[in-house]
Design an enzyme around this catalytic site. Structure first.
Site, PDB file in Angstrom:
ATOM      1  N   ARG A 104       0.865  -1.173   0.000  1.00  0.00           N
ATOM      2  CA  ARG A 104       0.000   0.000   0.000  1.00  0.00           C
ATOM      3  C   ARG A 104       0.899   1.220   0.000  1.00  0.00           C
ATOM      4  O   ARG A 104       1.685   1.408   0.932  1.00  0.00           O
ATOM      5  CB  ARG A 104      -0.892  -0.031   1.236  1.00  0.00           C
ATOM      6  N   THR A 108      -0.207   7.644  -1.766  1.00  0.00           N
ATOM      7  CA  THR A 108      -1.478   7.594  -2.514  1.00  0.00           C
ATOM      8  C   THR A 108      -2.530   6.727  -1.811  1.00  0.00           C
ATOM      9  O   THR A 108      -3.710   6.802  -2.156  1.00  0.00           O
ATOM     10  CB  THR A 108      -1.256   7.001  -3.922  1.00  0.00           C
ATOM     11  N   ASP A 200       4.760  -5.423  13.209  1.00  0.00           N
ATOM     12  CA  ASP A 200       4.902  -5.736  11.784  1.00  0.00           C
ATOM     13  C   ASP A 200       5.169  -7.236  11.623  1.00  0.00           C
ATOM     14  O   ASP A 200       6.240  -7.721  11.984  1.00  0.00           O
ATOM     15  CB  ASP A 200       6.049  -4.913  11.183  1.00  0.00           C
ATOM     16  N   ASP A 203       8.325  -8.193   9.516  1.00  0.00           N
ATOM     17  CA  ASP A 203       9.581  -7.981  10.248  1.00  0.00           C
ATOM     18  C   ASP A 203       9.784  -9.036  11.328  1.00  0.00           C
ATOM     19  O   ASP A 203      10.898  -9.517  11.541  1.00  0.00           O
ATOM     20  CB  ASP A 203       9.599  -6.588  10.898  1.00  0.00           C
TER      21      ASP A 203
HETATM   22  N1  URA Z   1       0.725  -5.327   8.741  1.00  0.00           N
HETATM   23  C1  URA Z   1       1.378  -5.768   9.848  1.00  0.00           C
HETATM   24  O1  URA Z   1       2.316  -6.538   9.744  1.00  0.00           O
HETATM   25  N2  URA Z   1       0.973  -5.323  11.038  1.00  0.00           N
HETATM   26  C2  URA Z   1      -0.053  -4.480  11.197  1.00  0.00           C
HETATM   27  O2  URA Z   1      -0.395  -4.129  12.341  1.00  0.00           O
HETATM   28  C3  URA Z   1      -0.723  -4.035  10.041  1.00  0.00           C
HETATM   29  C4  URA Z   1      -0.314  -4.473   8.820  1.00  0.00           C
END
Ligand code: URA
Length: 209
Positions: A104, A108, A200, A203
């Site tokens: 995303r 934009t 995330d 990650d």
């Molecule tokens: N993607 C993720 O890895 N964590 C989030 O909280 C939102 C999107």
């Protein structure tokens, strides 16, 4: 079936608590994502059609059942969806795997697709799209649209944690897609992270932070 179908099985909920914990390291995080995906896949495949066959056991002939009808394809959304692949493939080793890379754009807010490779016979398969986190829904909505362009008729979406905003977006754009998730969290924050979420997922799976 309810849409979204919430998988509130105690084993899944317990594993999600471990996933959320910021002290959980990458190795354990990866194992948990894979285990949760396997448990969710067990439920998401509950409606696969069966056909009766006769099997010769060492004792007698048994009427038994095997999977019939459409075959499956799993499509992880890169990169966090990759963490769910080995769990689901343990249950359905004959499934094929496609990949879709979408992010995303933070300016934009639109979906940008940078990679897509699907099984050639995807139109004849039931597709289960995989992403552990359903946040804004922008990538899931776009991924489903890309899969529909390949004439796939039966698409399911499996995520571990969903935000209400993402669920609404997917359901409005694709009301025909059955969503499976393990928990619906409170909201998104200003950076589009799920609150309380788990941070995330990419990650944490790949140890990149
Ligand atoms: N993607 C993720 O890895 N964590 C989030 O909280 C939102 C999107």
């Amino acid at each position: 079936m309810q849409n979204p179908f919430i998988m509130d099985h105690p084993l899944i909920q317990h594993k999600i608590s471990l996933l959320r914990d910021k002290h959980t390291g990458s190795k354990e995080f990866r194992e948990l994502v894979s285990e949760i995906a396997m448990l969710m896949c067990y439920e998401a495949t509950r409606d696969l059609p069966l056909t009766e066959v006769e099997i010769q056991t060492p004792i007698a002939t048994a009427k038994s059942k095997i999977l019939s009808g459409q075959k499956l394809a799993f499509i992880p959304i890169l990169r966090a969806g990759l963490g769910m692949v080995d769990g689901v493939m343990k249950l359905v080793p004959a499934a094929k795997i496609g990949h879709i890379g979408i992010y995303r754009d933070p300016d934009t807010k639109q979906a940008v697709e940078y990679f897509a490779k699907f099984p050639t016979d995807i139109a004849n398969r039931t597709v289960i799209l995989l992403d552990p986190m359903l946040a804004t829904g922008v990538t899931a909505v776009d991924a489903i649209a890309q899969i529909k362009k390949r004439n796939v008729l039966d698409i399911k979406f499996m995520c571990i944690i969903a935000a209400p905003e993402g669920l609404k977006a997917v359901q409005e754009a694709h009301p025909d897609v059955q969503i499976y998730c393990a928990v619906v969290d409170e909201k998104l924050n200003e950076h589009a992270y799920i609150v309380p979420g788990l941070g995330d997922a990419g990650d944490r799976i790949f140890g990149t932070k």
